[in-house]
Design a protein around this motif. Structure first.
Motif, short mmCIF file in Angstrom:
data_model
loop_
_atom_site.label_atom_id
_atom_site.label_comp_id
_atom_site.label_asym_id
_atom_site.label_seq_id
_atom_site.Cartn_x
_atom_site.Cartn_y
_atom_site.Cartn_z
N SER A 9 0.84 -1.27 -0.05
CA SER A 9 -0.06 -0.07 0.03
C SER A 9 0.91 1.25 0.06
O SER A 9 2.10 1.13 0.30
CB SER A 9 -1.00 0.15 1.11
OG SER A 9 0.05 0.21 2.48
N THR B 209 -6.94 12.79 1.27
CA THR B 209 -7.51 11.55 0.60
C THR B 209 -6.92 12.06 -1.19
O THR B 209 -6.75 13.14 -1.33
CB THR B 209 -9.01 11.94 0.75
OG1 THR B 209 -9.43 13.11 0.29
CG2 THR B 209 -9.48 11.68 1.97
N LYS C 225 -9.26 8.34 -7.19
CA LYS C 225 -8.96 6.84 -7.56
C LYS C 225 -7.85 6.96 -8.61
O LYS C 225 -7.64 7.71 -9.52
CB LYS C 225 -10.09 6.18 -8.25
CG LYS C 225 -9.92 4.49 -8.74
CD LYS C 225 -11.33 3.95 -9.21
CE LYS C 225 -11.01 2.77 -9.57
NZ LYS C 225 -10.34 1.67 -8.87
N GLU C 226 -6.91 5.70 -8.24
CA GLU C 226 -5.72 5.88 -9.21
C GLU C 226 -5.79 5.54 -10.89
O GLU C 226 -6.95 5.10 -11.23
CB GLU C 226 -4.55 4.69 -8.58
CG GLU C 226 -5.27 3.26 -8.71
CD GLU C 226 -6.14 2.66 -7.64
OE1 GLU C 226 -6.59 1.48 -7.76
OE2 GLU C 226 -6.50 3.56 -6.73
N LYS D 26 -3.09 6.01 7.52
CA LYS D 26 -3.94 5.77 6.62
C LYS D 26 -3.57 5.04 5.55
O LYS D 26 -2.28 5.13 5.14
CB LYS D 26 -4.80 6.82 6.11
CG LYS D 26 -5.02 7.78 7.28
CD LYS D 26 -5.79 9.00 6.64
CE LYS D 26 -6.19 10.24 7.53
NZ LYS D 26 -6.89 11.35 6.94
N THR D 27 -4.14 4.03 4.95
CA THR D 27 -3.43 3.46 3.80
C THR D 27 -4.49 3.30 2.53
O THR D 27 -5.64 3.45 2.52
CB THR D 27 -3.43 1.84 4.32
OG1 THR D 27 -4.78 1.33 4.65
CG2 THR D 27 -2.45 1.49 5.31
N ILE D 28 -3.55 3.57 1.45
CA ILE D 28 -4.33 3.90 -0.06
C ILE D 28 -3.70 2.91 -0.64
O ILE D 28 -2.61 2.42 -0.66
CB ILE D 28 -4.39 5.31 -0.31
CG1 ILE D 28 -2.93 5.90 -0.38
CG2 ILE D 28 -5.35 6.12 0.74
CD1 ILE D 28 -2.96 7.18 -0.97
N ALA D 29 -4.15 2.78 -2.05
CA ALA D 29 -3.69 1.79 -3.26
C ALA D 29 -3.13 0.65 -2.68
O ALA D 29 -2.10 0.13 -3.00
CB ALA D 29 -2.29 2.63 -3.60
N LYS D 30 -4.10 0.02 -2.14
CA LYS D 30 -3.79 -1.16 -1.24
C LYS D 30 -3.67 -2.41 -2.31
O LYS D 30 -4.33 -2.39 -3.22
CB LYS D 30 -4.93 -1.72 -0.37
CG LYS D 30 -5.09 -0.86 0.68
CD LYS D 30 -6.30 -1.22 1.79
CE LYS D 30 -6.35 -0.23 3.02
NZ LYS D 30 -7.41 -0.86 3.77
N SER E 21 -4.32 14.29 -5.70
CA SER E 21 -4.69 14.96 -4.30
C SER E 21 -5.67 15.73 -4.10
O SER E 21 -5.99 16.28 -5.31
CB SER E 21 -3.59 15.65 -3.64
OG SER E 21 -3.66 16.23 -2.57
N LEU F 25 -1.86 9.29 -8.56
CA LEU F 25 -3.09 9.49 -7.48
C LEU F 25 -3.15 11.13 -7.35
O LEU F 25 -2.34 11.78 -7.06
CB LEU F 25 -2.86 9.02 -6.38
CG LEU F 25 -2.67 7.24 -6.17
CD1 LEU F 25 -2.05 7.06 -4.77
CD2 LEU F 25 -4.38 6.79 -6.24
#
Length: 373
Positions: free
Chosen positions: A213, A273, A276-277, A229-233, A268, A266
């Motif tokens: 992530s 937050t 979506k990628e 926080k985790t994104i792009a998991k 911003s 991604l």
């Protein structure tokens, strides 16, 4: 992206009844090839001697050196300067450690488990300070002012699952701060105020299967950070850079992936937050990225070093904020390109590219030619 590439290949071979898009114009030409130390794995563009020309620094992992190449401002460089550092340097960061407005260098030394600090004299030479001792196998070096005291601090990621914070005193000394879990293989990271609160945050790319992530550590402003926080998991991020890709004044994220030879962007939203990628691709084994204006439109593009396909790809933007496919690829003569950077190396106002061949121990300079669309 692999399926798309195969489909295009087959259709080009046997015909599928429609025309295929062609690569972007050939905007670069190879101008120079420069010898550096053994095993160049990281490149940095920075004006080290304050003459307004873009210089180059190479981290050479196989003979534990930095190569410094001072620009003449016309695409050529002066004789390579060599500086010994501690064992196995694989990343370089730049910052003003002692407040003299001269660029200093921070280098990870994986074999010695420390950060090597070189204080710049402003003429392309350096004074080496005692190293900062870290935990096991340091990876990314992330300098920024994390506690708001106008002195440079540094975050260091460790290969197996940690990030260490070191708070700067302003004279080259650092005090150990807090340590944070990251998940294993936090390959790279970037600092920025991603949520607009005035405090510096950190985005980390972690690529292990259990923690794959982008992790966002939001700064408290005192040198400590909130739980990430985790994104792009699940996208196995490797090389991570930041750039305002759409001109809205916010720090967007672009990263290469160890999964399917893909890359991702991604956007911003300014509050911590991201949208979506957007997926795009270059060649085989995308290992290092740089962003810049690589043609004459006003869009920021991406150049990526492809370790398996022994080339680098120009991935041009389209008008709808996506990326053009196919890419324009340039073969790296020495093969095994592990590092890439960009800057104006011949002072013509256009962004050029430097790419390292780890097999041949060289840096190849590609200058941009003006092509109007």
């Amino acid at each position: 992206m692999r399926i798309l590439s195969l489909f295009l290949f087959v259709c080009e071979s046997i015909g599928c009844g429609f025309e295929f898009p062609s690569p972007p114009p050939n905007t670069f030409y190879k101008y120079n090839e420069l010898k550096v130390g053994r095993g160049p794995v990281y490149l940095l563009t920075v004006d080290l001697n304050l003459d307004s020309f873009s210089d180059l620094v190479s981290a050479n992992a196989d003979n534990n050196t930095l190569s410094v190449l001072l620009s003449k401002g016309d695409g050529r460089f002066k004789k390579t300067l060599t500086f010994p550092v501690a064992s196995e340097p694989t990343a370089i960061a730049v910052g003003d450690i002692n407040g003299d407005n001269i660029p200093d260098l921070l280098i990870n030394s994986r074999g010695a488990e420390q950060i090597t600090i070189l204080l710049g004299y402003g003429n392309g030479s350096f004074r080496r300070l005692p190293g900062i001792k870290t935990g096991k196998v340091p990876l990314a070096v992330i300098p920024a002012d994390f506690n708001g005291d106008e002195k440079l601090d540094v975050a260091v990621t460790l290969t197996f699952d940690k990030m260490e914070i070191f708070l700067g005193s302003g004279n080259g000394a650092f005090k150990k701060g807090e340590t944070y879990p990251t998940g294993s293989r936090p390959f790279s990271g970037v600092p920025a105020d991603f949520d607009g609160d005035g405090n510096i945050d950190i985005a980390l790319a972690t690529s292990s299967s259990a923690s794959s992530s982008i992790r966002l550590y939001m700064g408290r402003g005192n040198g400590s950070f909130f739980k990430p926080k985790t994104i792009a998991k699940g996208l196995a991020p490797l090389a991570l850079i930041k750039k305002d890709m759409n001109g809205d004044g916010l720090h967007d994220l672009i990263f290469s992936s160890g999964k399917g030879d893909n890359m991702y962007m991604l956007f911003s939203q300014g509050n911590g937050t991201f949208r979506k990628e957007i997926t795009f691709s270059g060649g085989g084994g995308p290992i290092a990225l740089t962003a810049g204006h690589f043609n004459s439109d006003n869009q920021l593009d991406i150049a990526v070093a492809n370790s398996r396909s022994s080339n680098f790809s120009l991935v041009m933007r389209t008008a709808n904020e996506s990326f053009h496919y196919p890419t324009r690829d340039y073969v790296v003569d020495g093969g095994t390109p592990l590092a890439i950077t960009s800057g104006d190396y011949n002072s013509d106002g256009m962004t050029d590219i430097a790419v390292a061949s780890s097999a041949k121990n060289t840096i190849e300079i590609y200058l941009q030619r003006k092509i109007f669309r």
